[in-house]
Design an enzyme around this catalytic site. Structure first.
Site, short mmCIF file in Angstrom:
data_model
loop_
_atom_site.label_atom_id
_atom_site.label_comp_id
_atom_site.label_asym_id
_atom_site.label_seq_id
_atom_site.Cartn_x
_atom_site.Cartn_y
_atom_site.Cartn_z
N SER A 143 1.10 -1.28 0.34
CA SER A 143 -0.53 0.40 0.21
C SER A 143 1.08 1.06 -0.20
O SER A 143 1.62 1.63 -0.68
CB SER A 143 -1.03 0.14 1.32
OG SER A 143 -1.72 1.40 0.98
N THR A 144 0.86 1.89 1.36
CA THR A 144 2.11 3.43 0.95
C THR A 144 2.94 3.08 1.28
O THR A 144 3.21 2.34 1.57
CB THR A 144 1.36 3.55 2.16
OG1 THR A 144 0.21 4.27 2.63
CG2 THR A 144 1.90 5.17 2.38
N HIS A 203 -2.95 -1.25 -3.12
CA HIS A 203 -4.10 -0.54 -3.24
C HIS A 203 -4.10 0.71 -3.77
O HIS A 203 -2.73 1.36 -3.88
CB HIS A 203 -4.19 -0.21 -1.42
CG HIS A 203 -4.57 -1.09 -0.79
ND1 HIS A 203 -3.73 -0.64 0.63
CD2 HIS A 203 -4.52 -2.14 -1.05
CE1 HIS A 203 -4.34 -2.27 1.06
NE2 HIS A 203 -5.04 -2.51 -0.16
N MET A 251 -0.04 1.17 4.90
CA MET A 251 -0.81 1.07 6.13
C MET A 251 -1.45 0.34 6.63
O MET A 251 -2.06 -0.44 5.26
CB MET A 251 -1.12 2.74 6.67
CG MET A 251 -2.14 2.64 5.70
SD MET A 251 -3.00 4.57 5.27
CE MET A 251 -3.88 5.08 4.14
N ASP A 259 -4.00 -4.71 5.91
CA ASP A 259 -4.59 -6.19 4.93
C ASP A 259 -3.96 -7.09 4.67
O ASP A 259 -2.77 -6.21 4.33
CB ASP A 259 -5.00 -4.99 3.93
CG ASP A 259 -5.73 -5.67 2.52
OD1 ASP A 259 -5.99 -7.02 3.14
OD2 ASP A 259 -5.39 -5.85 1.86
#
Length: 386
Positions: free
Chosen positions: A201-202, A230, A323, A326
């Site tokens: 993600s991030t 993401h 973050m 997940d």
């Protein structure tokens, strides 16, 4: 001081994470400022209508995080970004842009230049005013970046104090990023990996590019790679093109039901879950329009869980920076199936949420710094130890 930009609070509160908002819309600057000022750990130290004004006030405002619009007069976000980072190394920059193919290209370019993350904006001020999703995602991203910065600063302060006083017993263990001391040696495995799964993600686009770029053809030719990053729609298609150019391998958003074959990099389409199923005796792609999982669609959990059922111990998963948590439940399914899981360490993660959750749950076979992950994957594919 010009009314075009404003200093909202002086740089005197070290306890708070300091945010600068750079956007040519006064409405957006005001809205985002109000949203962030509702959080006790954040303070908005400045706003600016373009990159030139932001650069002029950067030293005085001394922000930790900048929310940077792309389309602005005088000096746009893409041009201002490297100047900001040169002036203030270590600055976290969150790029904000409308959801268009052009802006997706520019946003990914910004990430390669050092931006920390990106967020798609609704197309107009009315959409931004009424979009609860945009507000929630923006605040969550800034919160995650702020927490990561505070933890790194705490660790640096602890290390400095230890160096000054030479008192090892005073170490603040809770502040220490997971690093070399936490690395596990990857065991030899009798099962050759038949797929590489990546969740992120991030900070993920740069981390994914690093891992795939260092794997080389000896791995990429012999394994399919399935990625959940993401990202919103449009961004994932552009990201797939970037990976194709970087690796020289086919990289794309897959079609539902297509057979999964070695040598291809499959990117979960923005807004759709990417899963794995068996079709005519072979692993195949399953795209799912079901509800978000962990507020995410695509979700790493779904990919990992279904890959565990199809590939079992022949699955090799890598959990990269991001973050939230997940992927944690999917990693549990992979571990139960005997698969190997590598988690990125905290020291090299932009945000140690997703890999940290897997590591803390004891599901990671190894916790490794980003530069060593591709080395570990290559060793596993060769059937040896790291």
């Amino acid at each position: 001081m010009s009314s075009a930009f404003a200093m909202i609070s002086p740089p005197t509160e070290p306890r708070l994470t300091r945010v600068m908002i750079v956007d040519d819309s006064a409405v957006i600057r005001g809205l985002v400022s109000r949203w962030l000022l509702e959080h006790a750990d954040l303070t908005v130290v400045a706003t600016a209508p373009n990159g030139r004004a932001a650069l002029d006030m950067l030293d005085a405002a001394d922000p930790d995080i900048v929310v940077l619009d792309l389309d602005m007069p005088e000096l746009d976000g893409l041009t201002a970004l490297p100047l900001m980072l040169r002036r203030k190394p270590g600055l976290s920059v969150l790029v904000a842009s409308a959801l268009t193919r052009r802006n997706a290209e520019i946003s990914l370019r910004c990430l390669s230049l050092g931006a920390t993350d990106y967020i798609p904006k609704p197309e107009n001020n009315r959409g931004i005013t009424t979009s609860l999703n945009f507000r929630r995602e923006l605040v969550l991203k800034i919160d995650a970046l702020a927490m990561a910065r505070r933890r790194r600063e705490r660790y640096a302060a602890t290390q400095a104090a230890l160096s000054a006083h030479a008192v090892p017993a005073a170490a603040d263990i809770s502040a220490r990023p997971a690093g070399a001391a936490d690395e596990a040696v990857l065991p030899r495995t009798a099962v050759m990996p038949r797929c590489l799964l990546i969740g992120a993600s991030t900070g993920g686009p740069r981390a994914i590019s690093t891992v795939l770029g260092e794997l080389g053809p000896s791995v990429l030719e012999h394994l399919p790679v399935l990625i959940v990053q993401h990202m919103p729609p449009i961004f994932t298609a552009v990201f797939a093109e970037h990976l194709r150019m970087q690796t020289g391998r086919p990289a794309r958003e897959p079609e539902d039901g297509e057979r999964i074959v070695p040598g291809v990099v499959y990117i979960a389409p923005g807004g759709r879950h990417l899963g794995v199923m068996r079709f005519n005796g072979h692993p195949a792609v399953r795209l799912d329009d079901g509800p978000p999982i962990n507020f995410c669609r695509p979700a790493v959990d779904l990919l990992f869980r279904e890959a565990a059922a199809v590939y079992g111990p022949a699955a090799l998963a890598v959990m990269l920076t991001g973050m939230g948590s997940d992927g944690l439940q999917g990693a549990r399914a992979l571990a139960d199936a005997g698969a190997t899981i590598i988690a990125q360490d905290e020291a090299t993660s932009t945000v140690w949420g997703m890999p940290g959750a897997v590591a803390r749950a004891g599901l990671a076979t190894a916790v490794l710094p980003l530069p060593r992950i591709s080395e570990a994957v290559r060793a596993l594919v060769r059937g040896g130890s790291r």
